[in-house]
Design a protein around this motif. Structure first.
Motif: not given
Length: 354
Positions: A166-190
């Protein structure tokens, strides 16, 4: 929503490790200029055409099978020579040999680049990394949708509070949201770099028709010894204020030399301003100036420098470092929690109650 969650978990569980590899290798490459600790690596680059010509001649003396030279620049003060057999060398700006290797495995920056871009399997690997970029884009968007229901419990942290499912899922969810703007940009450009046809389709409303460039192939005296200092001096005249970044030697007889320059408005470290030169007479045979290009080509030119943090200074590099580390964490922990989570049987569900 259940179907979206199922797709997100299963796809992430399958490709999570590959995404982690891409994230880690990319993060290390962001700081490449800081850990190539060779003599002269911190020297300030000079653009003297005569000195560049002597360096080209020195690289050819090492091996006549020279393919290209990337000249010293802001990131590293050494010339990097690459040969047709995959070997290479670093040369000081006066042409002195600093280091030489027989394969990419002898230089960490080379095999890391190959890992990040090709996964060690050539063009097929490049296609895989492009698909991974598209999947990462899908993960980021679907993750935002799935997170919205639990947004009130958001807490950004780089490491899980506990190593429970449960802690890992919660961490995954929140970290993913925090990094999502940068990850979307990196994924798109790549992905757009890997799939130029997709990029052309996306940017088609801003693209203009261009005539095909025809280069002369009837070059005079092809066996004449090339004066490299003269070649670089005359090529510089096409872009007097630009920095010379790379020279690519012709593969076949009768083809011109291609030299890349970087003008002040270009973001790409090696530039996209081209000069083609007759190797026998040092005569310019063609020029391509991105200043006269359309809006689509101007956007395309930004993909790599944004993706690799070659612009934006230390702050953008730190931001992309956070994105790379986050991607590695998300990929590793998603895979671990997916494959290592104990199976929930009907008996266990009955014991837990409704």
């Amino acid at each position: 929503m259940k179907l979206l969650s199922w797709l997100h978990r299963w796809t992430g569980g399958i490709v999570g490790i590959l995404l982690a590899v891409i994230g880690l290798s990319g993060t290390v490459l962001l700081w490449e200029g800081s850990w190539i600790m060779l003599p002269g690596a911190d020297d300030q680059a000079t653009n003297d055409p005569a000195a560049l010509g002597r360096s080209i001649a020195a690289a050819l003396e090492l091996d006549p099978g020279l393919s290209r030279i990337t000249f010293a620049g802001e990131e590293i003060g050494l010339h990097q020579a690459i040969y047709g057999d995959g070997s290479g060398a670093y040369l000081a700006q006066d042409g002195t040999l600093i280091d030489r290797w027989g394969s990419m495995w002898e230089r960490p920056e080379l095999w890391l680049f190959d890992l990040h871009h090709y996964l060690f399997i050539g063009e097929a690997g490049k296609t895989v990394t492009g698909i991974l970029g598209i999947l990462l884009l899908g993960f980021s968007i679907s993750g935002l949708i799935l997170w919205w229901r639990t947004r009130k419990t958001f807490r950004l942290r780089l490491w899980p509070a506990r190593f429970t499912t449960s802690a890992i899922v919660r961490h995954h969810r929140d970290l993913g949201v925090g990094a999502s703007p940068l990850l979307i940009l990196a994924a798109s450009t790549g992905s757009l770099m890997v799939f130029p046809a997709l990029s052309a389709w996306v940017l088609s409303p801003w693209a203009a028709e261009t005539e095909a460039r025809v280069l002369p192939v009837d070059l005079s005296a092809p066996d004449l010894q090339t004066d490299w200092s003269l070649v670089m001096t005359r090529a510089q005249a096409a872009f007097p204020q630009a920095a010379p970044r790379r020279i690519m030697l012709p593969v076949d007889s009768g083809e011109p030399i291609a030299i890349r320059y970087r003008q002040h408005f270009e973001w790409t470290p090696n530039g996209r301003s081209y000069v083609w030169v007759d190797p026998a007479t040092a005569t310019i045979v063609s020029v391509e100036d991105p200043a006269s290009g359309d809006a689509a080509s101007a956007v395309t030119e930004k993909y790599y420098p944004v993706h690799a943090a070659k612009v934006g200074g230390i702050l953008w590099r730190l931001a992309m470092t956070f994105a790379g580390i986050s991607l590695a964490m998300l990929g590793i922990l998603a895979t671990w929690s997916f494959w290592m989570k104990p199976m929930v049987t009907p008996n266990k569900m009955r014991k837990r109650g409704p």
